[in-house]
Design a protein around this motif. Structure first.
Motif, PDB file in Angstrom:
ATOM      1  N   UNK A   1      10.627  -1.504 -18.462  1.00 52.66           N
ATOM      2  CA  UNK A   1       9.474  -0.553 -17.826  1.00 52.66           C
ATOM      3  C   UNK A   1      10.029   0.610 -16.987  1.00 52.66           C
ATOM      4  N   UNK A   2      11.033   1.127 -17.338  1.00 51.08           N
ATOM      5  CA  UNK A   2      11.689   2.106 -16.383  1.00 51.08           C
ATOM      6  C   UNK A   2      11.042   3.497 -16.390  1.00 51.08           C
ATOM      7  N   UNK A   3      10.459   3.819 -15.309  1.00 53.17           N
ATOM      8  CA  UNK A   3       9.822   5.219 -14.963  1.00 53.17           C
ATOM      9  C   UNK A   3      10.451   5.968 -14.027  1.00 53.17           C
ATOM     10  N   UNK A   4      10.704   7.139 -14.365  1.00 49.14           N
ATOM     11  CA  UNK A   4      11.441   8.412 -13.295  1.00 49.14           C
ATOM     12  C   UNK A   4      10.363   9.210 -12.799  1.00 49.14           C
ATOM     13  N   UNK A   5      10.578   9.523 -11.706  1.00 46.10           N
ATOM     14  CA  UNK A   5       9.849  10.843 -10.796  1.00 46.10           C
ATOM     15  C   UNK A   5      10.792  11.899 -10.540  1.00 46.10           C
TER      16      UNK A   5
ATOM     17  N   UNK B   1      17.754  18.131  -8.950  1.00 47.11           N
ATOM     18  CA  UNK B   1      16.679  17.909  -8.102  1.00 47.11           C
ATOM     19  C   UNK B   1      16.535  16.406  -7.751  1.00 47.11           C
ATOM     20  N   UNK B   2      15.889  16.126  -6.706  1.00 49.70           N
ATOM     21  CA  UNK B   2      15.609  14.837  -6.070  1.00 49.70           C
ATOM     22  C   UNK B   2      14.744  13.910  -7.234  1.00 49.70           C
ATOM     23  N   UNK B   3      15.136  12.994  -7.312  1.00 52.10           N
ATOM     24  CA  UNK B   3      14.612  12.051  -8.375  1.00 52.10           C
ATOM     25  C   UNK B   3      14.380  10.589  -7.970  1.00 52.10           C
ATOM     26  N   UNK B   4      13.475  10.015  -8.119  1.00 48.56           N
ATOM     27  CA  UNK B   4      13.318   8.287  -7.934  1.00 48.56           C
ATOM     28  C   UNK B   4      13.394   7.740  -9.334  1.00 48.56           C
ATOM     29  N   UNK B   5      13.540   6.350  -9.199  1.00 42.32           N
ATOM     30  CA  UNK B   5      13.602   5.605 -10.552  1.00 42.32           C
ATOM     31  C   UNK B   5      13.203   4.207 -10.087  1.00 42.32           C
ATOM     32  N   UNK B   6      12.257   3.545 -10.895  1.00 40.12           N
ATOM     33  CA  UNK B   6      11.648   2.190 -10.779  1.00 40.12           C
ATOM     34  C   UNK B   6      12.076   1.239 -11.862  1.00 40.12           C
ATOM     35  N   UNK B   7      12.307   0.284 -12.049  1.00 43.97           N
ATOM     36  CA  UNK B   7      12.392  -0.629 -13.055  1.00 43.97           C
ATOM     37  C   UNK B   7      12.052  -2.118 -12.569  1.00 43.97           C
TER      38      UNK B   7
ATOM     39  N   UNK C   1       0.993  -1.281  -0.033  1.00 46.46           N
ATOM     40  CA  UNK C   1      -0.108  -0.010  -0.109  1.00 46.46           C
ATOM     41  C   UNK C   1       0.923   1.331   0.094  1.00 46.46           C
ATOM     42  N   UNK C   2       0.363   2.561  -0.361  1.00 45.27           N
ATOM     43  CA  UNK C   2       0.926   3.589  -0.670  1.00 45.27           C
ATOM     44  C   UNK C   2       1.643   3.758   1.146  1.00 45.27           C
ATOM     45  N   UNK C   3       0.420   3.607   1.980  1.00 51.15           N
ATOM     46  CA  UNK C   3       1.067   3.931   3.521  1.00 51.15           C
ATOM     47  C   UNK C   3       2.085   3.079   3.898  1.00 51.15           C
ATOM     48  N   UNK C   4       2.341   1.799   3.587  1.00 52.03           N
ATOM     49  CA  UNK C   4       3.554   1.135   3.753  1.00 52.03           C
ATOM     50  C   UNK C   4       4.713   1.608   3.317  1.00 52.03           C
ATOM     51  N   UNK C   5       4.753   2.092   1.860  1.00 54.64           N
ATOM     52  CA  UNK C   5       5.716   2.613   1.036  1.00 54.64           C
ATOM     53  C   UNK C   5       6.191   4.012   1.774  1.00 54.64           C
ATOM     54  N   UNK C   6       5.250   4.782   2.021  1.00 55.79           N
ATOM     55  CA  UNK C   6       5.420   6.134   2.405  1.00 55.79           C
ATOM     56  C   UNK C   6       6.097   6.097   4.033  1.00 55.79           C
TER      57      UNK C   6
ATOM     58  N   UNK D   1       2.627   7.526  -6.598  1.00 60.83           N
ATOM     59  CA  UNK D   1       2.824   7.258  -7.975  1.00 60.83           C
ATOM     60  C   UNK D   1       3.799   5.884  -7.856  1.00 60.83           C
ATOM     61  N   UNK D   2       4.337   5.459  -7.008  1.00 62.11           N
ATOM     62  CA  UNK D   2       4.982   4.267  -6.946  1.00 62.11           C
ATOM     63  C   UNK D   2       3.925   3.042  -7.100  1.00 62.11           C
ATOM     64  N   UNK D   3       2.842   3.303  -6.256  1.00 62.02           N
ATOM     65  CA  UNK D   3       1.788   2.396  -6.316  1.00 62.02           C
ATOM     66  C   UNK D   3       0.900   2.144  -7.680  1.00 62.02           C
ATOM     67  N   UNK D   4       0.907   3.291  -8.425  1.00 65.76           N
ATOM     68  CA  UNK D   4       0.364   3.257  -9.575  1.00 65.76           C
ATOM     69  C   UNK D   4       1.340   2.188 -10.707  1.00 65.76           C
ATOM     70  N   UNK D   5       2.432   2.434 -10.677  1.00 66.32           N
ATOM     71  CA  UNK D   5       3.494   1.874 -11.237  1.00 66.32           C
ATOM     72  C   UNK D   5       3.881   0.345 -11.019  1.00 66.32           C
ATOM     73  N   UNK D   6       3.549  -0.057  -9.609  1.00 67.39           N
ATOM     74  CA  UNK D   6       3.720  -1.294  -9.174  1.00 67.39           C
ATOM     75  C   UNK D   6       2.240  -2.126  -9.484  1.00 67.39           C
ATOM     76  N   UNK D   7       1.107  -1.418  -9.430  1.00 68.67           N
ATOM     77  CA  UNK D   7      -0.175  -2.012  -9.788  1.00 68.67           C
ATOM     78  C   UNK D   7       0.148  -2.490 -11.578  1.00 68.67           C
ATOM     79  N   UNK D   8       0.620  -1.481 -12.325  1.00 70.39           N
ATOM     80  CA  UNK D   8       0.810  -1.748 -13.510  1.00 70.39           C
ATOM     81  C   UNK D   8       1.991  -3.072 -13.872  1.00 70.39           C
ATOM     82  N   UNK D   9       3.143  -3.045 -13.065  1.00 72.25           N
ATOM     83  CA  UNK D   9       3.820  -4.321 -13.035  1.00 72.25           C
ATOM     84  C   UNK D   9       3.003  -5.478 -12.992  1.00 72.25           C
ATOM     85  N   UNK D  10       2.434  -5.437 -11.733  1.00 66.01           N
ATOM     86  CA  UNK D  10       1.732  -6.769 -11.480  1.00 66.01           C
ATOM     87  C   UNK D  10       0.615  -7.273 -12.469  1.00 66.01           C
ATOM     88  N   UNK D  11       0.034  -6.204 -13.264  1.00 68.17           N
ATOM     89  CA  UNK D  11      -1.004  -6.464 -14.254  1.00 68.17           C
ATOM     90  C   UNK D  11      -0.296  -6.903 -15.325  1.00 68.17           C
ATOM     91  N   UNK D  12       0.831  -6.713 -15.605  1.00 65.61           N
ATOM     92  CA  UNK D  12       1.701  -7.423 -16.815  1.00 65.61           C
ATOM     93  C   UNK D  12       2.799  -8.622 -16.652  1.00 65.61           C
TER      94      UNK D  12
END
Length: 342
Positions: free
Chosen positions: A238-242, A295-301, A126-131, A264-275
């Motif tokens: 499926x590389x996404x940058x924030x 600037x602070x950035x995040x990346x998920x692959x 969940x977003x709460x766990x991640x946050x 935002x990470x929740x949205x990407x992770x949901x997509x990963x799970x779907x595909x």
């Protein structure tokens, strides 16, 4: 140099055995990161569908083995920080707990145990766990810097989810690093961001966001003040940058910022799970006040195995040549992922 999305499209010809040996042209791409210039490759078998991965046997086997992060073992077997760094020896935000890494690989090396549960599926993240987990990691970075301003100058927060990502434990956790210098990739972002600012008089990340919004090829949308885009030169699947505008250091980030990032990470992770992407890596990159142009950035692959039982998404290109490769065209990924951000 101004912002440039540079790519080379190769057309490789051969007589194809699946087409009665007809002369066939197969495209592949080499793209260059607009900031660092690093080359990445996009392979021609990018349309391959991933099979659904069942983690149940691995999870059940890991439950039978020793897990230091599961209660009540966690209190007894995980190390504690020195009192002069972390009063009380451990940090807690919500149900997330930060403890020292028993096998450190930086001057300050810690682990956020994200939840008491031994296994969290992607839908359960969940977003709460991640946050809560990221906020706990940030609290540790702040305490380390306060205790040792020279030794804890540069920090990052990292996530290996499930074994394909290189994680050694099923139990969900984050890796926190802090030392006198940034890691190699982080250092490149900081250095190139500074050079871009000096050469162009503008912040690279601001130009990137504005250009991607204008072009509307890879821009996904916003969660709060955080901008999300599919990475032009992907490092993996499926590389996404924030991007978090006007934020540079750990002290710039508020709980609201982290909540936006987690959403935002929740949205990407949901997509990963779907595909059927079964595993992933993520990182939050941070810098210093003096690092102008960053600037602070995040990346998920996504991480995966190419074929059942054997195979890996890492090959000679990454390990021996430092040239990432992936299967998805970023613009195709954007069309699939963007509706989740609207």
């Amino acid at each position: 140099m101004p912002l440039e999305f540079r790519k080379i499209i190769n057309q490789t010809r051969f007589h194809h055995p699946l087409k009665d040996f007809a002369l066939t042209t197969v495209p592949n791409e080499i793209r260059f990161d607009p900031l660092t210039g690093q080359a990445v490759r996009i392979m021609s078998f990018r349309s391959m569908k991933l099979e659904r991965h069942d983690w149940t046997p691995f999870v059940e086997e890991s439950r039978r083995k020793f897990c230091p992060f599961c209660p009540p073992k966690m209190e007894k077997v995980t190390p504690r920080f020195p009192e002069d760094i972390v009063p009380g020896g451990r940090l807690q935000v919500g149900r997330a707990v930060v403890v020292p890494n028993l096998t450190p690989y930086e001057l300050y090396s810690a682990v956020t145990i994200m939840s008491p549960e031994h296994y969290l599926s992607m839908p359960a993240l969940t977003a709460e766990i991640i946050s809560d987990s990221v906020c706990a990691a940030l609290d540790f970075l702040k305490l380390a810097e306060a205790a040792d301003p020279g030794g804890a100058r540069y920090g990052s927060i990292n996530w290996n989810y499930m074994p394909y990502s290189g994680g050694s434990l099923i139990h969900p956790h984050l890796q926190i690093l802090s030392g006198p210098a940034p890691c190699r990739y982080d250092a490149g972002l900081i250095r190139c961001g500074r050079e871009y600012l000096l050469q162009n008089g503008r912040n690279y990340w601001s130009d990137l966001i504005n250009t991607e919004i204008k072009n509307n090829e890879r821009y996904l949308g916003q969660t709060g003040n955080t901008h999300w885009l599919v990475t032009f030169a992907p490092r993996a699947l499926c590389d996404v940058t924030a991007v978090m505008p006007e934020k540079t250091t750990i002290n710039d980030l508020t709980r609201r910022d982290i909540d936006d990032l987690a959403a935002g990470l929740r949205k990407v992770i949901e997509f990963y799970d779907e595909i059927n992407i079964a595993s992933f890596n993520a990182a939050l990159y941070l810098a210093r006040r003096e690092d102008e142009g960053f600037w602070v950035t995040a990346r998920i692959v996504g991480r995966y195995t190419i074929f059942p039982l054997v195979g890996s998404d890492y090959s000679h290109l990454q390990v021996m040549h430092d040239e990432p490769w992936t299967l998805h065209i970023p613009e195709e990924l954007t069309r699939q992922l963007k509706p989740r951000f609207n």
